[in-house]
Each structure stands twice: as C-alpha cells, then as structure tokens.
Design a protein around this motif. Structure first.
Motif, short mmCIF file in Angstrom:
data_model
loop_
_atom_site.label_atom_id
_atom_site.label_comp_id
_atom_site.label_asym_id
_atom_site.label_seq_id
_atom_site.Cartn_x
_atom_site.Cartn_y
_atom_site.Cartn_z
N LEU A 167 -3.22 14.17 -10.12
CA LEU A 167 -4.61 13.73 -9.97
C LEU A 167 -5.11 13.83 -8.53
N LEU A 168 -4.26 13.44 -7.57
CA LEU A 168 -4.72 13.37 -6.18
C LEU A 168 -4.68 14.72 -5.50
N SER A 169 -3.90 15.64 -6.02
CA SER A 169 -3.85 16.97 -5.41
C SER A 169 -4.00 18.01 -6.51
N ASN A 170 -4.39 19.19 -6.09
CA ASN A 170 -4.46 20.33 -6.99
C ASN A 170 -3.20 21.17 -6.73
N PRO A 171 -2.21 21.13 -7.64
CA PRO A 171 -0.92 21.76 -7.33
C PRO A 171 -0.99 23.27 -7.14
N VAL A 172 -2.10 23.89 -7.52
CA VAL A 172 -2.23 25.34 -7.31
C VAL A 172 -2.43 25.64 -5.82
N ILE A 173 -3.17 24.77 -5.14
CA ILE A 173 -3.52 25.08 -3.75
C ILE A 173 -3.05 24.02 -2.74
N GLU A 174 -2.52 22.89 -3.24
CA GLU A 174 -2.18 21.80 -2.31
C GLU A 174 -0.75 21.29 -2.55
N ASP A 175 -0.17 20.75 -1.49
CA ASP A 175 1.14 20.08 -1.57
C ASP A 175 0.98 18.61 -1.23
N VAL A 176 1.74 17.76 -1.94
CA VAL A 176 1.86 16.36 -1.52
C VAL A 176 2.94 16.35 -0.45
N VAL A 177 2.55 16.21 0.81
CA VAL A 177 3.54 16.36 1.89
C VAL A 177 4.27 15.06 2.19
N ALA A 178 3.71 13.92 1.82
CA ALA A 178 4.41 12.65 2.05
C ALA A 178 3.82 11.56 1.18
N LEU A 179 4.67 10.58 0.89
CA LEU A 179 4.29 9.41 0.11
C LEU A 179 4.95 8.24 0.84
N ARG A 232 0.85 -1.19 0.00
CA ARG A 232 0.00 0.00 0.00
C ARG A 232 0.88 1.24 0.00
N VAL A 233 0.47 2.22 -0.81
CA VAL A 233 1.16 3.50 -0.79
C VAL A 233 0.18 4.53 -0.23
N VAL A 234 0.62 5.25 0.78
CA VAL A 234 -0.23 6.26 1.41
C VAL A 234 0.25 7.64 0.96
N VAL A 235 -0.67 8.41 0.40
CA VAL A 235 -0.34 9.76 -0.09
C VAL A 235 -0.99 10.78 0.84
N HIS A 236 -0.18 11.72 1.32
CA HIS A 236 -0.68 12.76 2.22
C HIS A 236 -0.69 14.09 1.49
N VAL A 237 -1.84 14.74 1.45
CA VAL A 237 -2.00 16.01 0.74
C VAL A 237 -2.50 17.05 1.73
N MET A 238 -1.85 18.22 1.74
CA MET A 238 -2.30 19.31 2.63
C MET A 238 -2.45 20.59 1.82
#
Lengths: 83, 83
Positions: B66-78, B3-9
């Motif tokens: 796809l999982l985040s909107n790069p204009v307003i969100e960061d992928v903080v961890a994978l 499983r890969v867990v993606v964290h978006v903030m």
C-alpha cells in the motif's frame, strides 16, 4: 560518495490528507491497529567530497528553504551516511 | 504510542524527475557540491499497542503493497520508535 539523508514531515498542526487516505485504506486492506499515518518526504543527496560541518550547515539551509516548505513542513532529521 | 517509520525510495534504475529538479535547483540557489538527489517518501505510523514481530511483519507487508509501488519503489527501511 557520502550521502546526506533529509527527512521532511508536515508540521503536527497541518492537516495531512495523504496520510489520512493511507490510514483509511489500511483497515480496508486488512491491516488493523494503526491509529494514524502521516506522510512526509525523504531526500537522498550524494555529496561530492567530505561532509564537513560547513557543508552540513549549508545542506541544512537548503533543506529548510528548498527541500521543505517552512510554512507547512519541518525538517525532522538530517543524517550523514558514509558510502 | 509506538511509531513505525517506513522509508520508501524510487528504485535505483527508475528515473526520478523530482530529484533531478531539486538537483538542478540547488546550484542556482547557491548550494554547490551535490552530485545527485533522489526523492522518496517517509511515513510515520502510530501503532495501537505493542509492536510485536507479528505487527511488524504485517506492517512490512502493508509498506510493500500500500505505501509503496513495488514496480518502481523499494521499502528501504522500517524503523520502530518508542514514544
């Protein structure tokens, strides 16, 4: 300021339409090999002062009552990050 | 299945009304001492087969498009979790 991160996921038996939509979109965009996707929530709480066992217990209660809906969601983790 | 867990903030400079609503609700419900709350997303992706560096790079691209909107969100961890 220390930070507590709360991870909330839909319960395994609950249908997750957002996750299903993402799983269906991945191969259309060229990302293959993903069997399933589930979407949950991540909360970052900045805590004033030290994160004692008491504070953590209170935050766990908050996570299980306010941050998640216990009928359909589980609090899967509560992490303390010092900053 | 791994499983890969993606964290978006939400990005720090972006206003987070959901987080603000939670932060305002906490003291009303008796939970004191929280300076701020930000709400993001957590995705759990079940991967078919092994999570190689190549698969992880592809998933990072999926997370950032796809999982985040790069204009307003960061992928903080994978994170990779073997199961």
């Amino acid at each position: 300021m220390p930070r507590v991160v709360v991870h909330v996921m839909p319960k395994p038996e609950i249908l997750d339409p957002q996750g299903k939509a993402v799983a269906a979109a991945l191969p259309r965009l060229g990302f293959e090999g993903i069997a399933s996707v589930r979407q949950g929530k991540r909360f970052e709480l900045e805590v004033e002062g030290e994160v004692t066992d008491e504070v953590l217990a209170s935050l766990r209660e908050a996570a299980e009552t306010l941050l998640s809906n216990p009928v359909i969601e589980d609090v899967v983790a509560l992490e303390v990050e010092d900053a």
